[in-house]
Each structure stands twice: as C-alpha cells, then as structure tokens.
Enzyme design. Structure first.
Site: not given
Ligand code: GLY
Length: 568
Positions: A378, A449
């Site tokens: 991310t 998330s």
């Molecule tokens: N896809 C990682 C999160 O949203 O935590």
C-alpha cells in the site's frame, strides 16, 4: 592539534553516515511520499498557491503514474484532513463490492475457500474509488481546479520519468508473476524486455486516461470509454462488473475516529477501516500504563505493546466492518471505560494467550493456518502547507500491482481489494487477519481495511501527520511511531526508522524485523510465554512533524523502502 582536528572531522563524518535519514525541513510546506516525482508534484501545487488538499490530490495522481504497485486510479484509499480553520474530515474512497458479488463467491461446492480466487483476476476487483474520492476532497476542501492539480501527473505519464531501482526490481518480479496477463506485461514489462533502473518510462495510454479525467471529472472515468474498457477487461478475467457498478460508486465524507493520548488529540480513519478504532483503543489501553521506567524495546516494553495489540486485533475480527452495512459499536470501542475493562486482565510478567483473550468458537479456529506475508504494498503520504492545513493519505491496490488486470488501452491496473473481505467468516485473509459477519461479502459493501492515516494535534495545532503501508501491520506501525515520540521522546526520523515488531492476536506470535528485538530480550519474552518469529522490515512510514525550534515542518521518509520528501 592538527591530528585532533582531523580526528574530530572524521568523527563528525562518521556520525553523519550512521545518523538516521536527515530530516527534510520546510518553512511553508512539506510532502513525504514514496517517489520524489510525487513529492515534487505536491510542492509544485503548494508553490502555486494550492493548499494541502490540492497538493494531496496532485500527489495521488502522480503516484498513480510513478508507483504502479500501489499508487492508483483503479484502487481506493482514505484521506484524513485537518484544516487550520478547525474543519476535520475523513474522506472514504474505499472500493465497493460489485452488484454481482455474493457471500460465498470465493468458496467451492464444499464450502472451502478457493486459493487465489479472491486475489488475482476479475473476481478479486472491487469498484475503484480513487477518482471519485479525490474529486470529493478537492470540491469540499481544495482551492485549485482539477485541471491544475492533475497537470504534474499528466506530464509524468506523457514525458516519462526515470525508473528507480525499486520499481525496476518490482517490474521484473511482475513479469514472472503475471504471465497470464498480457496487457499488464505489455505496459509494465515491455513483453519481457524489462526496464532497467534509469530507463525512461513513458505511459501514453495512462496519460490519455488522466486527460479524460482532467477534462470530464468523474464521468471521464466512471462512464464512457474508460468505464467500457474497465468492464471488458474485468470480464475477460472472470469478473462480473457492469456499467452500473461504476456509475453507482459513491465516495463518502465521514467523521474521523477521534481520541486523545497523553494530551495529544488524535484523528484517524473510522470504519470501513479498522485502523483508527484499533489505534485509539490501543493508545487508550496504554494510557493506563507508564513507560517511565521501561527501557525502549526491553522485554517489558514489547510485552506492554503486544498485549494491547492482541486485544485490539481480537476486537477487530468481530466488531469492525462497513458501517453502512453493520452497526459498529464505535463509541464503545473508543471509550476509556472500555479500554480499562479490556486491559484489566493484563499480567505484567507473563503473556496472556490469544485463546483466552477472545473465546472464538474453537472449531472455527482449529484449522487456521497462518498465511505468509506475501505482499504489503500500500502507500502512504503526508502533506502540510503554509497555513497549517494537514492531509494524511493511505491508498492502495491491496497487493503489489493489485489483481494484475490492466484496463486494456488505458494503462492502469485494477485492485484485488475483494480479498480484504472475509471470504469465509472465521477464516484468515492473505494477511492472516480473521474477520466475521461484520466483514462478510455483500454487493455495494466496502471491505474492511487496516489503513490508518492519522494526524495528531496539540492545542488545535497539527504536530504530527503519519501513516504507513503494510496490511495488518499498518496499525501497529503507526502505534509504535506515536509511542516512540510521545513516550520515548524520539525525534521524528528516529521514530520512523526504528525497527518494529507486530502482534495481531492470531497467530499468537510476535513478529519482528531485523534488530527490533535482541537475542537476550527474545529469551526473556519466551520465558514470559511468547512465541516469536523474524520477518523482513516493514511499514514505509512517511511522516511530518512540527519543528519545535524554527516553527516550520520536519519530514521523515522511511528510507528502508524507497521514500522521499520535498519541502520549501
Ligand atoms: N488492503 C490493505 C488494507 O486496506 O488494509
């Protein structure tokens, strides 16, 4: 005398070599992000009179060009905004499940999770939120036009940028991993004639898409040729997207999750992220403890953090999900009274086994197989401006390069965010995180998330802006940077680059990065009942703090991955 001078000079040079990444200092504004080009895009907008929100939108679009592993048009994200005039917001542009999604879509006939179905290809894709979310942020809190803030990204896509080492490395890896995804290999891997560090990377298809968005706004992405190509590319890989899924996407402005830790006001991301609630509830529990005589990264320190982490992640597994579909007991989870109750069984000399922290049905848990940390790609960036406005953004495709599906002819990748739902309540996802009914799949729902964009203030003034990538480890990464600064008085660069550890309740293990825990300390922790496992460094924290001496801003980029900062 000469010798002494020479010795002092050598000593000074050595100290510099071994010092943490030098801080970035700016009187007027700072941007810290994964790529230098993206930082410069933000600074360009700040210098043109834009505020931190304008700059954040410019940085987001630039990262969609320079950081295809996680920067995106085809993914989603969260933005925490604190304006100097007191306005605060959490902009939620998390992906949504398409209309064709259903609870058991990733299970086989006998009810078992089909490996890979939720992570690669068309079914893994959630309806992208980034374009609509950035537009909403700009409309509500920005001051410049979309046309202006998108210019740096369009230039980067059209004219190209020099491929940095880490991107060349990732693209080589993508070439091997995405063999079945022709358009992805064509665009990003030149069909196997791999980009080398320093090569110019031009993306004319992506420039065309960006220009359409620049001209038409949301309808340039969610309708027309881009939308048609997106639906087509997703269905070619088994997806169920329809044009309505795209038209129906709605970003939201939510109340940030709010708390206070030892006098610092905290704003972070509320559900559908678990980040803000878990972070604030861990800090609330820590406030019942004192670090005064506790050495940094001593067994006692690690034990204190691990115990609050276990409790918060146990709560995460049951109580957190999309608040538009599930009633999240947010007030309760954020309350001091709850933290006091939750940490009441803390034993200062031994580990509380995860089994007794939350008595989930044993049958459901018996088969849990801790899943490796394949990818935690991310990206987080932080922005502040001359007026004291601050923006903290975490954005993602989920795994590195998302679902591997690139929209044909338009040059951008689509996410694999559907894996963040609980494919089968009680069974862990790719980060080993367990979810339950709160995070079961439903059409139109947002998947839970861990992204934790966060801002700390004191007396109404922003003092720290931070966040990180890292899947499940995001929340404990942010916790440790705050703990390092508030409880151990570390300057920002040290707090950001200090080695970290992580406990997420299940599996019942402390994972730690190289040098985070010495062998002596590990032995003490084992005596207390902990299991430990080593892992790679994690969490590319990109943070900014208020400078106490000159009153400007200090940036710290986590050099372990590849981050940068720019200031003026
Ligand atoms: N896809 C990682 C999160 O949203 O935590």
């Amino acid at each position: 005398m000469k010798i002494i001078k020479m010795f002092l000079l050598i000593l000074a040079l050595l100290l510099q070599i071994f010092a943490a990444q030098p801080a970035i200092y700016g009187e007027n504004g700072v941007v810290v992000a994964h790529d230098l080009e993206a930082c410069e895009a933000g600074i360009q907008i700040l210098k043109a009179g834009g505020n931190a929100v304008d700059a954040a939108v410019a940085v987001s679009y630039a990262l969609a060009v320079t950081h295809p592993q996680a920067g995106n048009l085809g993914g989603g994200g969260f933005m925490i905004i604190q304006m100097a005039d007191g306005r605060k917001a959490a902009v939620d542009y998390r992906e949504m499940a398409p209309g064709g999604a259903h609870r058991n879509m990733f299970l086989d006939d006998s009810g078992r999770v089909v490996p890979g179905k939720s992570t690669r290809g068309g079914l893994a894709i959630g309806v992208p939120g980034t374009v609509a979310g950035l537009q909403l942020a700009l409309d509500e809190y920005g001051s410049l036009t979309r046309s202006k803030v998108m210019k740096p990204a369009i230039r980067l896509a059209k004219k190209g940028f020099k491929i940095p080492y880490h991107l060349a490395y990732s693209l080589g890896w993508l070439n091997q991993a995405a063999k079945a995804f022709d358009e992805t290999r064509r665009i990003f891997c030149r069909d196997g004639d791999l980009y080398q560090p320093g090569d110019l990377f031009k993306q004319p298809e992506l420039a065309k898409t960006l220009k359409l968005i620049q001209r038409k706004g949301n309808s340039g992405f969610y309708e027309g040729v881009v939308a048609q190509a997106l639906v087509k590319s997703s269905s070619e890989y088994g997806g169920t997207f329809t044009p309505d899924d795209l038209i129906n996407y709605t970003p939201k402005i939510r109340e940030p999750a709010a708390g206070n830790y030892r006098g610092y006001d905290i704003l972070s991301m509320p559900p559908p992220s678990s980040g803000g609630i878990a972070l604030i509830s861990m800090l609330n529990m820590l406030e019942f403890m004192s670090f005064d005589s506790v050495g940094w990264h001593s067994a006692k320190h690690i034990h204190m953090l691990a115990e609050v982490e276990k409790r918060a992640y146990a709560d995460r597994s049951v109580w957190l999900g999309d608040p538009d579909f599930f009633q999240v007991p947010q007030e309760k989870l954020l309350s001091r009274a709850y933290a006091s109750l939750r940490i009441a069984d803390f034993d200062s000399s031994s580990a509380t086994p995860s089994d007794s922290i939350y008595p989930l049905n044993d049958k459901d848990l018996a088969d849990i197989d801790p899943v490796g940390h394949e990818s935690e790609e991310t990206t987080h960036f932080s922005v502040v401006d001359q007026w004291g406005n601050a923006v903290s953004v975490t954005t993602t495709l989920n795994w590195s390069f998302g679902s591997y599906v690139t929209v044909e002819g338009f040059g951008f990748l689509l996410n694999n965010e559907m894996d963040d739902f609980s494919s089968k309540p009680g069974t862990p996802n790719s980060f080993g995180l367990i979810g339950n009914e709160a995070n079961a799949i439903q059409p139109g729902k947002r998947m839970l998330s861990s992204m934790t964009p966060t801002i700390l203030s004191k007396d109404g003034q922003v003092v720290l802006v931070l966040g990180a990538p890292g899947g499940a480890t995001i929340i404990t990464t942010v916790l440790q940077v705050i703990n390092n600064m508030v409880d151990y008085g570390m300057p920002l660069p040290d707090a950001v680059t200090a080695a970290r550890f992580h406990h997420q309740w299940r599996p019942d293990v402390i994972q730690y990065a190289p040098r985070a825990i010495s062998d002596d300390t590990a032995a003490l922790l084992k005596e207390m009942g902990y299991e430990l496992s080593k892992r790679n460094s994690y969490g590319e924290v990109n943070a900014i703090s208020r400078d106490r001496v000159f009153g400007g801003w200090v940036g710290a980029a986590d050099y372990r991955i590849a981050s940068h900062g720019a200031a003026y």
